[in-house]
Design a protein around this motif. Sequence first.
Motif: not given
Length: 321
Positions: A201, A208, A219, A230, A245, A265, A268-270
């Motif tokens: 992330t 990820l 995630r 995600v 990434r 993104l 936090s990559g959520t």
Amino acid sequence: MGYPGTLVRTALRVVLAVLVLALLPATAQSALASHRSFPDRIELPDGFMPEGIAISKHRGKPTAWFGSLANGDIYAANLRTGEGDVVIDGPGTPSVGLKIDKRGRLFVSGGPSGTARILSSRTGATLRDLTLATTPTFINDVVLTRHAAWFTDSMRAQLYRLPLGRHGSLPDQDDVRTLPLGGAWIQGGPGQFTANGIETTPDGRALLVMNSFAATVFRVNPRTGAATAVDLGGVPMTNGDGLLREGRTLYVVQNQLNQVSVIHLNRSGTRGTVKRVLTSADFDVPTTVARFGKSLYLPNARFGTTDPQPADYWATRIDKR
């Protein structure tokens, strides 16, 4: 009425562009010229069957490293010329995903062999050959963090962690750790590819993982294995394969669709938003992706090709845009 003014403005822009280029240091001008001259296509050996790619500077030259699904050979190509050669002979089992660290060590996923190999790109020596899992397994991809190498298994709901020492020390067999995937993770049935590409992330706190079966990026908490999908606004990552990434930009290779989805993104990559889709007429089932400068390089696995064997294989360069 505005025609003469348009000509003046155009002329001024041309003059300014020439002046800016002239004021650039010679090294910068050379870099610009050489980057434009990089070939858009890198030919690979007949029958090579590429899957993974990693890019580094090798002896001062930008070099792409490719792994062969056929026999595990490692091929190195000069990005400036497109020329290359097999530099490390394979063990007779596939080389799938691969990454290279700053010390020039290649971390190679072993597919159905269940192994992870660590190779010296400088000497070709095998530094480690570690067993991660027994059949049924398919060790697919790998990502390097500050303290570990993480590998995915397409046949099992688990990841593998190999610790890396501060001073370059490498793991031994006893250091291999398995992380079961839980939470919202969706595992396919027997023989169905599930976990595929892997990245970190943007904040570096989680992983990820591309779930090809669910067409979703997950995630994953690296301590507990808890996985959450995600939020991409309902956009499926159909045929999702390799991940790359760069900052908060995530590139998702969608192999059979012959495209790369570009996702922005949050830290936090959520959550993420698909900003655009990249493609090329030169794609023929690209699997993974690596970056050099403003370019992306993708090997074409050509899954399902009907060409007479040995088939042609190549990698494609596209602009990141």
